[in-house]
Enzyme design. Structure first.
Site, PDB file in Angstrom:
ATOM      1  N   ASP A 170       0.832  -1.209   0.000  1.00  0.00           N
ATOM      2  CA  ASP A 170       0.000   0.000   0.000  1.00  0.00           C
ATOM      3  C   ASP A 170       0.866   1.258   0.000  1.00  0.00           C
ATOM      4  O   ASP A 170       1.996   1.234  -0.495  1.00  0.00           O
ATOM      5  CB  ASP A 170      -0.959  -0.048   1.211  1.00  0.00           C
ATOM      6  CG  ASP A 170      -2.289   0.606   0.906  1.00  0.00           C
ATOM      7  OD1 ASP A 170      -2.309   1.834   0.741  1.00  0.00           O
ATOM      8  OD2 ASP A 170      -3.308  -0.107   0.811  1.00  0.00           O
ATOM      9  N   HIS A 210      -4.083   6.103   3.071  1.00  0.00           N
ATOM     10  CA  HIS A 210      -4.715   4.859   2.625  1.00  0.00           C
ATOM     11  C   HIS A 210      -4.108   3.635   3.314  1.00  0.00           C
ATOM     12  O   HIS A 210      -4.811   2.786   3.851  1.00  0.00           O
ATOM     13  CB  HIS A 210      -4.571   4.782   1.109  1.00  0.00           C
ATOM     14  CG  HIS A 210      -5.317   3.687   0.435  1.00  0.00           C
ATOM     15  ND1 HIS A 210      -4.791   2.425   0.254  1.00  0.00           N
ATOM     16  CD2 HIS A 210      -6.547   3.656  -0.128  1.00  0.00           C
ATOM     17  CE1 HIS A 210      -5.668   1.681  -0.395  1.00  0.00           C
ATOM     18  NE2 HIS A 210      -6.746   2.406  -0.640  1.00  0.00           N
ATOM     19  N   SER A 270     -11.140  -0.945  -1.325  1.00  0.00           N
ATOM     20  CA  SER A 270      -9.898  -0.850  -0.553  1.00  0.00           C
ATOM     21  C   SER A 270     -10.149  -1.098   0.929  1.00  0.00           C
ATOM     22  O   SER A 270      -9.292  -1.617   1.625  1.00  0.00           O
ATOM     23  CB  SER A 270      -9.305   0.563  -0.659  1.00  0.00           C
ATOM     24  OG  SER A 270      -8.570   0.711  -1.839  1.00  0.00           O
TER      25      SER A 270
END
Ligand SMILES: *[C@@H]1O[C@H](CO)[C@@H](O)[C@H](O)[C@H]1NC(C)=O
Ligand SMILES: *[C@@H]1O[C@H](CO)[C@@H](O)[C@H](O)[C@H]1NC(C)=O
Ligand SMILES: *[C@@H]1O[C@H](CO)[C@@H](O)[C@H](O)[C@H]1NC(C)=O
Ligand SMILES: *[C@@H]1O[C@H](CO)[C@@H](O)[C@H](O)[C@H]1NC(C)=O
Ligand SMILES: *[C@@H]1O[C@H](CO)[C@@H](O)[C@H](O)[C@H]1NC(C)=O
Ligand SMILES: *[C@@H]1O[C@H](CO)[C@@H](O)[C@H](O)[C@H]1NC(C)=O
Ligand SMILES: *[C@@H]1O[C@H](CO)[C@@H](O)[C@H](O)[C@H]1NC(C)=O
Length: 769
Positions: A143, A210, A548
């Site tokens: 990520d 994220h 996600s």
């Protein structure tokens, strides 16, 4: 629905454009011309030879080399060099280094939606001392990096890192110190360049948010009192709070490079992770073949080594055929809502109240004392086009004199401009509040920070419009958002969640499973001032949506199942999660899509993952490397290519002579997809189940089939004993007339205690593949 698809398309284009621009800015001199040379299971001599001959000619050509899980390298090559290398012995494929995207809706501004207390999936933790807490597994995450100081990753109460862990905590090259601990056991980053002068500040520290969000959703510690500025307050907790985390930062500001993703897989295999979680992928429409798909390649070798790989399905729904990350060795995760709503009420003059959505820390008073106007009545021009633009509050469409001091009602169904541009138009023209009409956005809680704003459905907007029509001086107020729990119905399929069928075959059902992915509250980098509400500290937890967010829920569940059953293969764990999934919502009715139609396996795969049920599947469907190689046969690879890809291929391996797309249906997958069904023709598939429950058990099959489809299971009873742990059965499908649409149903084996359910789909028209 079409408008929405357009909207998404448009917005994705924007995102793409900006990513590409950024990429170009950094890369012109540097990353252009990077190719991935994939050499499968080739031995290291082959790889070393090829690399050294290249380096002799071009000193700095090699960007990454792969040697642990598989063989190959990434290098700067001319097209001619790439073509020449593709012909060399041991080379499976050579392809340009793709840039993949994060599967969060965050990319399109406000659609960095909403929040919630992280995991429902945490419901497994009745007691935190339970095996779940002790789930000593390591989840590797590819990520944007991680914020190591977040409380979600402190290592209080963690035991020593197991000696089998071979990973590392790479030193940062920026000024911030980056430290791993017994919870965050590893961190690596891949800047795509050995040259520090190009990226001097390389680090595994998350500068996006994220990765931190995803990691805490998979395995964050339980943190009580977590909230987004007081909203959605509760205990934030990962799916497997006892697991450890290893972060592989493959995404930089210019996207997630395929060459870095493959290097991260290569490292993670050697480091000793148990589960890998990837919340990123190609966009729908850019669907790569296996031999040029870095995620499919990396995941193949990880699974071969016993590592389960979960990936997000993508955010390109609700269009059919939009799902990505569809290889049969990947666990592909769709997204659903949870039972929390963010309610932002609108009060109209005359004391009528409308339940809106979205997140706004509005400072307006509770009484409707603010003038209200709809965009079209505040148009700056006087032709039809100006009116249309003004109705949508598009840039430069509103007349400041008409808008000043008012709450403005704007439509968002044209999809031409983003929500944030519309808010900006209203705000910059002196508007004091924003009400936007958007059925889809209503379901995902866009964040407006402190600007008074709400999202309403088209239906509710009609009430507002007729109120505006009914009075000379319409007034309203927008109240601050409150979070509502036990919201019904939930789960509902998130409208953005990518849908089946898989783009490359109608004989494998994708996505596999669904999990919460709307308005998820999880950890966030502590210094993200961009996310801060005016005048306040940046949030420690943030609310965002996307597949996600659903993927790491499932990675967490997989880590717990693995901890309880260390000897289980990735396919057994996947089967356990799929066959125990739930198909009903909290109204005890079938799970639906946003439009209210019953969700099909193309929306939710086997259903909503159930963390507790997955621990006791009763029976599992297992697949192995040979099955996956046969899959490759069926999509056009020949024996010699396949032998390059895997060295676990038995010498006598050959592609089945009847290998075709249809033979994929025979893979021992926990779901069933058959295609090309003709009227009154029987299609048969075989499945084998392994008993992992009590030794003596008798299971009976029940079938749910739609009208017009005859489904038979033989035998209808399976008797397991100490000596028979694996039993097979055959399913036959017969359509009484050529079906006009895909037909869905399920086969469920039960022994009174366990329920082992497989969805199936029968398709007729191959043309559409
Ligand atoms: C968990 O363990 C702690 C100490 O090890 C104990 O005090 C606590 O009561 C336990 N909680 C549960 C729910 O078993
Ligand atoms: C508006 O409605 C609320 C309850 O819905 C009530 O308490 C209040 O008195 C009403 N105000 C007026 C002006 O009618
Ligand atoms: C709300 O906040 C804005 C920005 O701080 C301010 O301009 C406005 O006067 C406030 N409105 C009310 C009703 O307090
Ligand atoms: C509002 O009034 C206009 C013209 O008077 C009419 O065309 C429109 O349909 C009305 N809208 C609603 C929602 O009543
Ligand atoms: C947060 O800190 C990191 C590392 O110190 C830095 O690179 C990044 O720019 C900061 N982000 C913001 C929004 O200030
Ligand atoms: C296998 O396929 C490759 C191209 O993908 C081709 O070059 C090769 O000759 C084929 N080998 C055999 C044995 O058919
Ligand atoms: C089942 O078989 C295993 C060995 O295969 C044996 O150890 C075990 O005692 C057997 N259990 C029963 C109930 O017969």
């Amino acid at each position: 629905m079409k408008d929405i698809a357009l909207l998404f398309f448009f917005c994705f284009c924007l995102v793409l454009v900006s990513l590409l621009r950024e990429a170009n800015a950094v890369s012109q001199e540097k990353n252009d011309g990077v190719y991935i040379v994939y050499m499968g299971a080739a031995d290291s001599n082959h790889q070393a030879e090829l690399m050294s001959s290249l380096i002799r000619r071009k000193k700095d050509a090699v960007v990454h080399s792969y040697s642990n899980g598989f063989s190959g390298f990434a290098a700067r090559l001319s097209e001619a060099e790439a073509k020449a290398i593709a012909q060399r012995p041991g080379v499976v494929s050579v392809f340009p280094d793709p840039i993949l995207q994060l599967h969060t809706t965050r990319s399109w501004d406000f659609l960095q939606y909403q929040t919630d207390v992280v995991i429902n999936a945490g419901s497994i933790s009745g007691s935190d001392n339970s095996s779940a807490k002790g789930a000593d597994t390591i989840i590797g995450i590819l990520d944007t990096g991680i914020w190591p100081e977040s409380e979600s990753f402190n290592d209080n109460d963690m035991s020593e890192v197991p000696s089998r862990w071979k990973g590392t905590c790479m030193e940062s090259h920026d000024s911030s110190s980056f430290k791993c601990n017994k919870k965050l056991v590893g961190a690596r980053f891949y800047d795509g360049s050995g040259d520090r002068s190009i990226r001097p500040f390389s680090t595994a520290r998350d500068q996006n948010g994220h990765g931190t969000h995803v990691a805490s959703t998979a395995a964050g510690n339980p943190i009580s009192g977590a909230s987004y500025y007081g909203l959605a307050s509760g205990t934030a907790k990962g799916g497997s709070p006892g697991s450890r985390i290893a972060m592989y930062r493959v995404c930089m500001s210019d996207g997630c490079r395929g060459s870095a993703i493959m290097k991260a897989f290569d490292d993670a295999i050697a480091d000793g992770v148990d589960v890998l979680s990837l919340s990123l992928g190609s966009s729908s429409g850019l669907e790569p073949a296996f031999s040029s798909d870095p995620i499919a390649i990396g995941a193949f070798h990880a699974v071969e080594k016993g590592i389960l790989v979960a990936c997000s399905a993508g955010n390109d729904g609700p269009d059919a055929g939009s799902v990505v990350n569809v290889a049969p060795w990947i666990l592909t995760v769709a997204a659903t809502t949870i039972d929390r709503d963010f309610e932002t009420d609108i009060v109209l003059g005359g004391n009528k109240s409308i339940k809106g959505g979205g997140i706004s820390f509005s400072n307006l008073t509770n009484s409707p004392v603010y003038p209200l106007i709809s965009g079209d009545l505040a148009k700056s021009g006087d032709d039809d086009l100006s009116e249309k633009n003004a109705r949508s509050c598009n840039p430069d469409s509103l007349d400041g004199k008409k808008v000043k001091g008012k709450i403005v009602l704007c439509d968002n169904h044209d999809g031409e401009y983003s929500l944030s541009m519309k808010v900006e138009e209203v705000r910059s023209k002196g508007g004091i509040g924003f009400i936007v009409v958007d059925d889809n956005a209503r379901t995902v809680a866009p964040k407006f920070k402190s600007f008074p704003a709400a999202v309403v459905t088209e239906k509710d907007s009609n009430e507002i419009l007729s109120y505006i029509n009914s009075t000379k001086n319409p007034v309203a107020s927008v109240l601050p958002t409150v979070s509502i729990t036990k919201y019904k119905p939930a789960p509902v399929v998130a409208y953005f969640s990518s849908r089946g069928p898989a783009y490359n075959t109608h004989n494998l059902l994708k996505p596999d499973i669904t999990a919460p992915g709307v308005a998820i509250l999880a950890a966030w980098p502590a210094n993200d001032t961009r996310e801060a509400v005016a005048g306040q500290e940046p949030p420690l937890f943030n609310i965002i949506s996307g597949t996600s967010m659903s993927c790491p829920h499932v990675s967490g569940i997989a880590a717990i199942v693995k901890a309880q059953n260390p000897s289980w293969s990735p396919s057994a764990i996947k089967s356990a999660i799929m066959t125990t999934a739930i198909q009903t919502n909290n109204l005890k009715a079938p799970i639906t899509t946003v439009s209210g139609s019953v969700a099909t396996p193309y929306d939710i795969g086997a259903g909503e993952a159930s963390p507790s049920a997955a621990l006791n599947p009763g029976l599992v469907y297992e697949t192995n490397t040979a099955d996956y190689l046969e899959f490759l046969c069926s999509v056009g690879y020949n024996k010699s290519k396949i032998k390059l890809i895997s060295n676990t291929v038995p010498d006598d391996f050959s592609c089945p002579t009847d290998s075709s797309s249809e033979s994929v249906s025979q893979m021992n997958y926990p779901s069933i997809a058959v295609s090309n069904t003709k009227e009154n023709e029987i299609t048969k598939v075989t499945r084998t189940v392994t008993n992992v429950g009590q030794e003596d058990a008798t299971y009976t099959a029940s079938i749910k089939a739609p009208a017009g489809l005859e489904v038979q299971v033989i035998p209808i009873k399976l008797v397991f004993t100490n000596n028979s742990k694996k039993l097979s059965y055959e399913v036959s499908f017969k359509a009484s007339s050529k079906p006009k649409e895909d037909l869905f149903g399920s086969i469920t084996w039960t022994n009174g205690k366990y329920k082992v359910q497989s969805p199936f789909v029968v398709t007729t028209n191959l043309e559409s593949v």
